[in-house]
Motif scaffolding. Structure first.
Motif, short mmCIF file in Angstrom:
data_model
loop_
_atom_site.label_atom_id
_atom_site.label_comp_id
_atom_site.label_asym_id
_atom_site.label_seq_id
_atom_site.Cartn_x
_atom_site.Cartn_y
_atom_site.Cartn_z
N UNK A 1 96.59 77.55 88.34
CA UNK A 1 95.47 76.97 87.90
C UNK A 1 94.12 77.71 88.11
N UNK A 2 93.81 78.16 89.35
CA UNK A 2 92.70 78.91 90.00
C UNK A 2 92.89 80.30 89.03
N UNK A 3 93.94 80.77 88.92
CA UNK A 3 93.85 82.06 88.44
C UNK A 3 93.22 82.02 86.77
N UNK A 4 93.79 81.05 86.16
CA UNK A 4 93.48 80.83 84.83
C UNK A 4 91.87 80.66 84.56
N UNK A 5 91.31 80.23 85.77
CA UNK A 5 89.77 79.96 85.81
C UNK A 5 88.93 81.08 86.16
N UNK A 6 89.96 82.45 85.99
CA UNK A 6 89.17 83.71 86.24
C UNK A 6 88.42 83.91 87.63
N UNK A 7 89.10 83.19 88.59
CA UNK A 7 88.65 83.24 90.07
C UNK A 7 89.58 83.98 90.87
N UNK A 8 89.30 84.82 91.48
CA UNK A 8 89.82 85.70 92.65
C UNK A 8 90.75 84.90 93.72
N UNK A 9 91.70 84.93 93.36
CA UNK A 9 92.93 84.35 94.50
C UNK A 9 93.79 85.36 95.26
N UNK A 10 93.69 85.04 96.50
CA UNK A 10 94.82 86.08 97.42
C UNK A 10 95.63 84.91 98.13
N UNK A 11 96.73 85.13 98.14
CA UNK A 11 97.94 84.33 99.15
C UNK A 11 98.14 85.19 100.39
N UNK A 12 97.71 84.15 101.39
CA UNK A 12 98.21 84.85 102.74
C UNK A 12 99.14 84.06 103.27
N UNK A 13 100.12 84.48 103.85
CA UNK A 13 101.26 83.73 104.54
C UNK A 13 102.48 83.69 103.59
N UNK A 14 103.76 83.35 104.24
CA UNK A 14 104.90 83.13 103.41
C UNK A 14 105.65 82.09 103.70
N UNK A 15 106.62 81.73 103.06
CA UNK A 15 107.57 80.69 103.33
C UNK A 15 108.37 80.98 104.69
N UNK A 16 108.50 82.21 104.82
CA UNK A 16 109.49 82.62 105.80
C UNK A 16 108.35 83.40 107.05
N UNK A 17 107.83 82.58 107.70
CA UNK A 17 106.93 83.12 108.71
C UNK A 17 107.54 83.91 109.94
N UNK A 18 106.85 85.12 110.14
CA UNK A 18 107.23 85.66 111.44
C UNK A 18 106.07 85.96 112.11
#
Length: 348
Positions: free
Chosen positions: A163-180
């Protein structure tokens, strides 16, 4: 593999990751229905009774001039290719862990809003809030703030990212579901790269690594591995939720010199029975649900628990769960706090 924030209850966390196992050996998909509101990747609690570990600096004043990140393309922790057109000056954090990373990288002056659950450091509490309960965010407010970077996390629902991408916003994902531990260091390094705070990120991860190495050297002298029961949600003491394999807290228990009594459970968030806990006879009990009314005294009053070694030896302790449930700069502090509960003799 840890860490909460998007759900107001532990139930949604369990739904996002894996279903919990039942009170007996038979698996079940039932999640807790009475768990308290949880603001980060796993449930929070109160400060540990052990002496506080040496803290990595996490507060900031004014951001240093950008040294990188202009016109770069990176691959974020979700494998997405993202172009950063210029060093971001208006950042929104949709995760307490990311908020802590930004403050630790001296980026407080560039944060224009955070999710409702970002509460550390103290300055984060006064920043504008854009939602987060039930993974619902005020998209209109986000757009109105004109961010040039939005930091989401591994547990952020993909539909929110889209949804944020579709609004042409710059989105970066930090973190994963398998944290180490390695993935947390990588998160900080990537955050430094995309914000132009590369030197700050290097200093921060270096300080964390030094603290980690010192802890490992100390724990290497431990003469035993006490059996540990970690309680996530004891709202129903007959069927509490604990941690199992695939849960980062399980890894922390091992790193801290303990042995998780549910390390072979069928779920990262197993719902177990009181009988199983009594039978396993843990030598240490850690309560990350202490902020929600579960006290050391109440544990000792549970039926049949008086025979448990940890209760008899008064080795039941609360834990500030935000130290271990947020994949950010304080994670080594969380390991230290855990180690001091499991092996207090090593930290006199």
């Amino acid at each position: 593999m840890f860490f909460r924030r998007y759900a107001p209850t532990l139930a949604l966390i369990l739904m996002l990751l894996l279903s919990a196992c039942g009170a007996s050996a038979t698996p079940t998909t039932q999640a807790p229905t009475t768990a308290p509101t949880v603001p980060t990747e796993l449930p929070t609690a109160v400060a540990p009774t052990a002496a506080p570990p040496a803290a990595v600096p996490t507060t900031a004043t004014t951001a240093a001039p950008p040294t990188a990140a202009a016109g770069i393309t990176i691959t974020d922790m979700a494998g997405r290719s993202v172009t950063i057109a210029a060093p971001p000056q208006r950042i929104i954090s949709i995760a307490p862990s990311n908020t802590e990373i930004l403050f630790a990288l001296d980026l407080a002056s560039r944060i224009v809003a955070v999710d409702d659950f970002s509460d550390f450091p103290a300055a984060a509490k006064s920043l504008p809030k854009i939602g987060g309960s039930n993974a619902k965010y005020n998209i209109e407010q986000i757009v109105a703030l004109k961010p040039d970077l939005i930091l989401t996390a591994g547990l952020t629902p993909p539909e929110v990212v889209k949804q944020l991408e579709d609004l042409k916003l710059t989105v970066v994902v930090l973190g994963t579901q398998q944290t180490t531990l390695d993935s947390i260091f990588s998160d900080i390094t990537l955050a430094g790269k995309i914000t132009g705070q590369i030197e700050q990120a290097t200093r921060l991860t270096g300080a964390m690594q030094t603290q980690l190495d010192t802890l490992k050297a100390t724990l290497a002298t431990a003469k035993d591995k006490p059996r540990v029961y970690w309680e996530l949600d004891g709202t129903d003491p007959s069927k509490p939720f604990s941690v199992g394999p695939g849960n980062f807290v399980n890894d922390l228990i091992g790193l801290a010199g303990g042995s998780n009594i549910f390390q072979t459970a069928s779920s990262p968030f197993p719902q177990v029975s009181a009988e199983q806990i009594v039978s396993a006879n843990p030598e240490v009990i850690i309560l990350s649900d202490a902020a929600y009314g579960i006290s050391v005294e109440s544990v000792g009053q549970r039926a049949g628990w008086q025979s448990i070694a940890a209760v008899k030896q008064q080795r039941v302790a609360p834990m500030d769960d935000s130290l271990v449930s947020r994949p950010g700069p304080r994670i080594v502090d969380g390991l230290a706090a855990t180690a001091k509960i499991i092996h207090p003799e090593l930290f006199k």
